[in-house]
Design a protein around this motif. Structure first.
Motif, PDB file in Angstrom:
ATOM      1  N   ALA A  58       4.761  -7.693  -9.528  1.00  0.00           N
ATOM      2  CA  ALA A  58       5.229  -9.069  -9.358  1.00  0.00           C
ATOM      3  C   ALA A  58       6.514  -9.311 -10.139  1.00  0.00           C
ATOM      4  O   ALA A  58       7.441  -9.967  -9.655  1.00  0.00           O
ATOM      5  CB  ALA A  58       4.143 -10.042  -9.802  1.00  0.00           C
ATOM      6  N   ALA A  59       6.587  -8.754 -11.344  1.00  0.00           N
ATOM      7  CA  ALA A  59       7.775  -8.959 -12.173  1.00  0.00           C
ATOM      8  C   ALA A  59       9.005  -8.305 -11.560  1.00  0.00           C
ATOM      9  O   ALA A  59      10.126  -8.787 -11.743  1.00  0.00           O
ATOM     10  CB  ALA A  59       7.526  -8.401 -13.572  1.00  0.00           C
ATOM     11  N   ARG A  60       8.824  -7.253 -10.814  1.00  0.00           N
ATOM     12  CA  ARG A  60       9.967  -6.568 -10.194  1.00  0.00           C
ATOM     13  C   ARG A  60      10.671  -7.463  -9.184  1.00  0.00           C
ATOM     14  O   ARG A  60      11.832  -7.212  -8.839  1.00  0.00           O
ATOM     15  CB  ARG A  60       9.509  -5.288  -9.496  1.00  0.00           C
ATOM     16  CG  ARG A  60       9.142  -4.177 -10.444  1.00  0.00           C
ATOM     17  CD  ARG A  60       9.208  -2.836  -9.750  1.00  0.00           C
ATOM     18  NE  ARG A  60      10.570  -2.543  -9.314  1.00  0.00           N
ATOM     19  CZ  ARG A  60      10.915  -1.508  -8.568  1.00  0.00           C
ATOM     20  NH1 ARG A  60      10.002  -0.662  -8.153  1.00  0.00           N
ATOM     21  NH2 ARG A  60      12.167  -1.293  -8.218  1.00  0.00           N
ATOM     22  N   ARG A  61       9.987  -8.480  -8.707  1.00  0.00           N
ATOM     23  CA  ARG A  61      10.596  -9.380  -7.719  1.00  0.00           C
ATOM     24  C   ARG A  61      11.364 -10.521  -8.384  1.00  0.00           C
ATOM     25  O   ARG A  61      11.934 -11.372  -7.709  1.00  0.00           O
ATOM     26  CB  ARG A  61       9.513  -9.948  -6.796  1.00  0.00           C
ATOM     27  CG  ARG A  61       8.779  -8.878  -5.993  1.00  0.00           C
ATOM     28  CD  ARG A  61       7.910  -9.487  -4.901  1.00  0.00           C
ATOM     29  NE  ARG A  61       6.765 -10.185  -5.446  1.00  0.00           N
ATOM     30  CZ  ARG A  61       5.569  -9.611  -5.669  1.00  0.00           C
ATOM     31  NH1 ARG A  61       5.405  -8.318  -5.412  1.00  0.00           N
ATOM     32  NH2 ARG A  61       4.559 -10.303  -6.151  1.00  0.00           N
ATOM     33  N   GLY A  62      11.385 -10.539  -9.711  1.00  0.00           N
ATOM     34  CA  GLY A  62      12.057 -11.614 -10.428  1.00  0.00           C
ATOM     35  C   GLY A  62      13.563 -11.472 -10.390  1.00  0.00           C
ATOM     36  O   GLY A  62      14.122 -10.468  -9.947  1.00  0.00           O
ATOM     37  N   SER A  63      14.230 -12.512 -10.867  1.00  0.00           N
ATOM     38  CA  SER A  63      15.694 -12.510 -10.917  1.00  0.00           C
ATOM     39  C   SER A  63      16.142 -13.005 -12.287  1.00  0.00           C
ATOM     40  O   SER A  63      15.368 -13.580 -13.040  1.00  0.00           O
ATOM     41  CB  SER A  63      16.272 -13.399  -9.819  1.00  0.00           C
ATOM     42  OG  SER A  63      15.833 -14.734  -9.983  1.00  0.00           O
ATOM     43  N   GLY A  64      17.417 -12.772 -12.576  1.00  0.00           N
ATOM     44  CA  GLY A  64      17.964 -13.195 -13.854  1.00  0.00           C
ATOM     45  C   GLY A  64      18.744 -12.069 -14.487  1.00  0.00           C
ATOM     46  O   GLY A  64      18.854 -10.973 -13.942  1.00  0.00           O
ATOM     47  N   PRO A  65      19.293 -12.307 -15.671  1.00  0.00           N
ATOM     48  CA  PRO A  65      20.158 -11.305 -16.314  1.00  0.00           C
ATOM     49  C   PRO A  65      19.428 -10.020 -16.690  1.00  0.00           C
ATOM     50  O   PRO A  65      20.062  -8.984 -16.889  1.00  0.00           O
ATOM     51  CB  PRO A  65      20.677 -12.024 -17.558  1.00  0.00           C
ATOM     52  CG  PRO A  65      19.734 -13.156 -17.788  1.00  0.00           C
ATOM     53  CD  PRO A  65      19.245 -13.566 -16.443  1.00  0.00           C
TER      54      PRO A  65
END
Length: 489
Positions: A58-65
């Motif tokens: 799930a975290a792999r689908r996150g965005s950001g710096p």
């Protein structure tokens, strides 16, 4: 295990150094590497727990710096999907379901929280003669450069994990030396920020005055990127009230960082007497001078009372802090105060106290004299801050103080314990709550040694820029992890 991990293992002693870690590697690459060398192979025991596979996905689908970047977190920092043990069997089932605010910030920036790192049990604040990197819950962490040598503590697993390429970066915590020492001996960058720049809420405490979390990474830039995501004011931690004024993009200006015109205060007495360290330090100073820095030699002796004043203050603060933390734990924790911890260890003496005792716990339990505490803390702050770093900077008109962080890693010795060396001046920054950066400066017989940069309160961005300037100017060839016992080369 994937073929890429096997190839990595074959080439590791020849071609891998902390500075070569590739940020674009996937969480799966790191998981393969953890499987290959954390429990199997050299068994460095740097990682104590892994996040659930679904949480990583799930975290792999996150965005950001920090999107997609795998980060490991020291196991005294709460994460919602893994227990937080502080290395102790007393907290082996301490699954609080909470993220420490600093972890929530990392997730919000897109980081993949891959797992938890092993540590010196109770952050090396339990007993005399402890072995850095050992915990009853996680065993003995080993130094990737020489697996029979100490990873230093207490953020030993975080330093060893970054050095061995088990994550893009890791989070450590420090009260006095627990980020910078493992960074130095594991050949990575470690940054202890000003106390109050990063929230300590839901982090197992030692000192409300000295504790802080900080980044450990392969480069100053990566450490600064991680710090940018972590820093900021948190209502749950009053120490961070001013953090909003000093947080920001800590990577700004690092690419162009230069040492021209920077006045560097050289703490010559703090080089120590270990053969080879002085040679490395002289080379580092020469590199900075060649890059345009103005070198100012400083003859400094720390105040004799500083160490005892700090120790007296820490005992009192630990008792108060750990009692409050344990009392507030959700669920059915088997211990709720320091007295309960002491009793637990006596009941589980074979597992917990085979190698060393709990003398610090017992002294802290008896440290109830508030007047004595307040005098000790006031003295410590004055000697390390006002009459220490502040006075050295002002009197010598320098921007930063430098010294070796510590010496090369000593042999792991569970029977006798650690062999800390009288090198460096990091306690000044720790006690004062000021920023302290350790950057690799070379190796002695294949064992890394770091260079410390220290300055005044909230000078975090300046320290990182100067450290980045040195990183560019560094002429030493860094050692590479061998993942085998040390031998004379």
């Amino acid at each position: 295990m994937r073929q890429s991990a096997l190839i990595f293992l074959a080439l590791l002693p020849l071609a891998f150094g902390a500075e070569t870690v590739q940020a674009q590697e996937t969480p799966e690459d790191y998981l393969d590497r953890i499987a290959a060398i954390n429990e199997a192979g050299p068994s460095i025991h740097a990682v104590i727990a892994l996040a659930p596979a679904e949480a990583i996905a799930a975290a792999r689908r996150g965005s950001g710096p920090l999107a997609g970047r795998a980060v490991l977190v020291k196991d005294n920092i709460e994460t919602r999907d893994m227990p937080t043990t502080a290395g102790s069997l007393a907290l082996k089932n301490n699954a609080t379901g909470r993220d420490a605010p600093l972890v929530a910030k990392l997730r919000g920036a897109g980081a993949v929280i891959l797992g938890k790192t092993n540590l010196s049990e109770w952050a090396n604040f339990r007993g005399n003669h402890s072995s850095s990197g050992w915990s009853a819950a996680g065993g003995q962490t080993k130094n990737p450069y020489a697996i029979d040598r100490s990873p230093c503590g207490s953020s030993s697993g975080s330093g060893a994990a970054v050095a061995a390429g088990l994550a893009w970066a890791a989070i450590g915590t420090e009260t006095d030396g627990s980020i910078t020492c493992p960074a130095s001996v594991n050949g990575v960058v470690g940054f202890k920020p000003s106390v109050g720049l990063v929230s300590r809420a839901l982090v197992v405490p030692i000192s409300a005055v000295q504790d802080t979390a900080g980044p450990m990474a392969a480069s100053v830039h990566d450490a600064a990127l991680l710090l940018t995501a972590m820093a900021g004011t948190d209502p749950a931690d009053p120490a961070t009230a001013e953090a909003g004024k000093h947080a920001g993009d800590f990577t700004a200006g690092l690419a162009e960082a230069k040492l021209a015109g920077v006045r560097v205060g050289v703490l010559r007495r703090q080089v120590g007497s270990v053969r080879g360290v002085a040679t490395l330090f002289d080379r580092a100073v020469a590199d900075m001078k060649r890059a345009g820095a103005q070198i100012v030699e400083i003859d400094f002796k720390p105040a004799p009372r500083l160490e005892q004043a700090e120790f007296t203050a820490l005992l009192f603060e630990f008792r108060e802090g750990i009692n409050a933390y344990l009392a507030a734990l959700p669920g059915s924790a088997p211990v709720r105060d320091l007295a309960g911890l002491i009793a637990f260890n006596k009941t589980h003496e074979a597992e917990e106290m085979r190698w060393f005792g709990q003398e610090l716990f017992e002294k802290a339990l008896a440290a109830t004299d508030r007047a004595e505490y307040e005098k000790a803390r006031s003295d410590a702050a004055r000697l390390a801050g006002t009459e220490g770093i502040d006075a050295l900077l002002a009197k010598n008109k320098v921007d930063v103080l430098v010294a070796p962080t510590t010496g090369p890693a000593w042999a792991i010795d569970l029977v006798i314990g650690d062999h800390f060396l009288d090198i460096g001046a990091g306690s000044l920054a720790a006690v004062a709550g000021y920023p302290h950066l350790s950057v690799p400066m070379g190796a002695v017989e294949g064992l890394p040694v770091g260079l410390s940069f220290m300055a005044g309160k909230w000078a975090d961005a300046k320290v990182l820029r100067i450290g980045a300037g040195y990183e560019k100017a560094r002429s030493a060839v860094l050692a590479k992890p061998a993942l085998q016992p040390w031998r004379a080369r």
